[in-house]
Design a protein around this motif. Structure first.
Motif, PDB file in Angstrom:
ATOM      1  N   UNK A  94      48.360  34.493  41.087  1.00 30.22           N
ATOM      2  CA  UNK A  94      47.818  34.255  39.745  1.00 30.22           C
ATOM      3  C   UNK A  94      46.336  33.945  39.858  1.00 30.22           C
ATOM      4  N   UNK A  95      45.539  34.608  39.013  1.00 24.11           N
ATOM      5  CA  UNK A  95      44.097  34.388  39.068  1.00 24.11           C
ATOM      6  C   UNK A  95      43.485  34.245  37.683  1.00 24.11           C
ATOM      7  N   UNK A  96      42.295  33.672  37.647  1.00 22.02           N
ATOM      8  CA  UNK A  96      41.552  33.470  36.398  1.00 22.02           C
ATOM      9  C   UNK A  96      40.408  34.474  36.340  1.00 22.02           C
ATOM     10  N   UNK A  97      40.426  35.323  35.291  1.00 25.06           N
ATOM     11  CA  UNK A  97      39.361  36.328  35.130  1.00 25.06           C
ATOM     12  C   UNK A  97      38.113  35.598  34.647  1.00 25.06           C
ATOM     13  N   UNK A  98      37.144  35.435  35.557  1.00 30.38           N
ATOM     14  CA  UNK A  98      35.970  34.609  35.265  1.00 30.38           C
ATOM     15  C   UNK A  98      34.940  35.351  34.435  1.00 30.38           C
ATOM     16  N   UNK A  99      34.601  36.586  34.862  1.00 30.49           N
ATOM     17  CA  UNK A  99      33.570  37.329  34.143  1.00 30.49           C
ATOM     18  C   UNK A  99      33.633  38.813  34.495  1.00 30.49           C
ATOM     19  N   UNK A 100      32.972  39.612  33.652  1.00 30.55           N
ATOM     20  CA  UNK A 100      32.854  41.043  33.912  1.00 30.55           C
ATOM     21  C   UNK A 100      31.614  41.268  34.779  1.00 30.55           C
ATOM     22  N   UNK A 101      31.774  42.027  35.851  1.00 31.67           N
ATOM     23  CA  UNK A 101      30.646  42.351  36.730  1.00 31.67           C
ATOM     24  C   UNK A 101      30.603  43.862  36.926  1.00 31.67           C
ATOM     25  N   UNK A 102      29.659  44.338  37.700  1.00 36.89           N
ATOM     26  CA  UNK A 102      29.519  45.771  37.912  1.00 36.89           C
ATOM     27  C   UNK A 102      30.791  46.365  38.529  1.00 36.89           C
ATOM     28  N   UNK A 103      31.374  47.334  37.815  1.00 38.54           N
ATOM     29  CA  UNK A 103      32.551  48.026  38.337  1.00 38.54           C
ATOM     30  C   UNK A 103      33.878  47.369  38.054  1.00 38.54           C
ATOM     31  N   UNK A 104      33.853  46.136  37.477  1.00 37.41           N
ATOM     32  CA  UNK A 104      35.133  45.479  37.229  1.00 37.41           C
ATOM     33  C   UNK A 104      34.988  44.026  36.826  1.00 37.41           C
ATOM     34  N   UNK A 105      35.803  43.166  37.457  1.00 35.95           N
ATOM     35  CA  UNK A 105      35.867  41.760  37.061  1.00 35.95           C
ATOM     36  C   UNK A 105      35.831  40.841  38.283  1.00 35.95           C
ATOM     37  N   UNK A 106      35.197  39.694  38.089  1.00 32.43           N
ATOM     38  CA  UNK A 106      35.267  38.626  39.082  1.00 32.43           C
ATOM     39  C   UNK A 106      36.465  37.759  38.724  1.00 32.43           C
ATOM     40  N   UNK A 107      37.355  37.580  39.698  1.00 33.49           N
ATOM     41  CA  UNK A 107      38.579  36.811  39.472  1.00 33.49           C
ATOM     42  C   UNK A 107      38.635  35.678  40.488  1.00 33.49           C
ATOM     43  N   UNK A 108      38.915  34.469  40.005  1.00 31.43           N
ATOM     44  CA  UNK A 108      39.030  33.312  40.882  1.00 31.43           C
ATOM     45  C   UNK A 108      40.509  33.005  41.127  1.00 31.43           C
ATOM     46  N   UNK A 109      40.885  33.004  42.417  1.00 32.92           N
ATOM     47  CA  UNK A 109      42.227  32.580  42.805  1.00 32.92           C
ATOM     48  C   UNK A 109      42.039  31.254  43.517  1.00 32.92           C
TER      49      UNK A 109
END
Length: 366
Positions: A94-109
């Motif tokens: 399970x991860x938290x979608x932190x922000x949209x970045x180039x090419x996709x998303x930054x996700x924090x696990x």
């Protein structure tokens, strides 16, 4: 029980009991494993499992001699060793979608930064990228490199697997011949899409009723509950066709008793074709008045003379039960017949054809 399982270790087990907030798992030990019931409940609190079901879980930790398990790893459990084990064993995280970045998303696990490409976010229904930001979602780890510094995730893989499992379950339940209940979700010119346990099945317009349906909006409404029979199931292409028509009584049963040969009645034209008129006898039963039986000249455009909804007196000439066809003829009143006979008598030697009399034309055809 120390070191009996490693964090993230996958096991197959069975549910032995379910209480208000806990699911107990059979571990073959004196005590059972513990799983949070909320993990397998939907937003309404409905469980997707029951006692006796087999289930795949992952070991979390040992708390006061109690072995805790999960169906997915959350951020607080996600150390690098656990994530590497999750990657090797395809354990959901399970991860938290932190922000949209180039090419996709930054996700924090937890404290680990990961990347999810646009192509791996969502499945059949794609949202706008901004709609994913801030959400807590479940992922599979597709890459784990450089001691956890490069982690690539896929949310699509989770959704795709769930969809395939759902389809596999439905394919055993929704079989041809089964009578089901569903909700009308959308109306199209060619039919209605009906939701059955989360699956969209098609009710073609020709399968709605034995009576002719010209406007689907006149017979079905969005949100309406209907009962239908499955007539086709192509699970390879995820297509299921329904019919409500087959559940209706066959209007052709005892039709010869209701409309015997020689029976006269006032019918309504249901359809005008180039070759004749279809006249409605009863719901789902039309008879045909062939153009050769009508009081019109040859090559007449019937659509300029008749229209659907017009009343017309007819008589039953022939019934073909095997082909489900009824032949009709227009009825001429006694007065019209006498007038036409008198006209023919007076003009029997007159071939000039100065005046066209439709009833005379009809008598000549007879």
């Amino acid at each position: 029980m120390k070191n009996l399982y490693q964090p993230g270790q996958q096991i197959e087990t069975k549910i032995v009991a379910i209480t208000d907030d806990t699911i107990f798992l059979d571990l073959g030990l004196k005590s059972e494993g513990i799983l949070n019931k909320a993990e397998l409940a939907d937003e309404n609190g409905n469980l997707s499992v029951k006692e006796g079901d087999s289930i795949t879980v992952y070991f979390l930790n040992n708390q006061n001699e109690e072995l805790h398990f999960t169906t997915k790893l959350s951020g607080k459990d996600a150390g690098k060793d656990v994530l590497e084990n999750a990657y090797k064993n395809e354990i959901p995280v399970e991860g938290h979608v932190k922000q949209e970045i180039k090419g996709g998303f930054e996700v924090m696990i937890g404290s680990v930064r990961a990347f999810c490409p646009y192509s791996q976010m969502g499945y059949k229904t794609r949202k706008e990228p901004s709609e994913y930001v801030g959400q807590h979602l479940t992922f599979l780890i597709q890459e784990f490199k450089n001691d956890g510094k490069n982690v690539v995730l896929s949310n699509r893989a989770i959704l795709e697997k769930a969809e395939h499992e759902k389809i596999a379950t439905l394919s055993k339940k929704l079989v041809v011949g089964e009578v089901v209940t569903g909700t009308v979700k959308s109306l199209e010119s060619y039919g209605a899409f009906v939701d059955i346990d989360g699956f969209q099945a098609l009710l073609p317009i020709g399968e709605i009723s034995r009576a002719r349906v010209n406007d689907i909006n006149e017979v079905l409404k969005l949100g309406e509950k209907i009962t239908a029979k499955i007539i086709k199931a192509d699970w390879e292409h995820e297509r299921v066709s329904l019919s409500t028509k087959v559940l209706e009584a066959d209007p052709w049963d005892n039709i010869e008793d209701k409309f015997p040969v020689g029976f006269e009645f006032e019918g309504k034209i249901s359809r005008v074709a180039d070759f004749g008129l279809f006249v409605n006898l009863a719901s789902g039963v039309d008879g045909l008045v062939h153009i050769s039986k009508l009081p019109v000249e040859r090559n007449t455009n019937l659509k300029k003379v008749y229209k659907a909804g017009d009343s017309i007196p007819v008589v039953v000439e022939k019934i073909d039960l095997e082909e489900k066809r009824i032949s009709l003829s227009p009825v001429i009143s006694s007065e019209e017949q006498d007038n036409a006979s008198e006209y023919l008598s007076l003009h029997k030697n007159d071939d000039s054809g100065e005046t066209y009399n439709p009833f005379v034309a009809l008598l000549k055809k007879r």
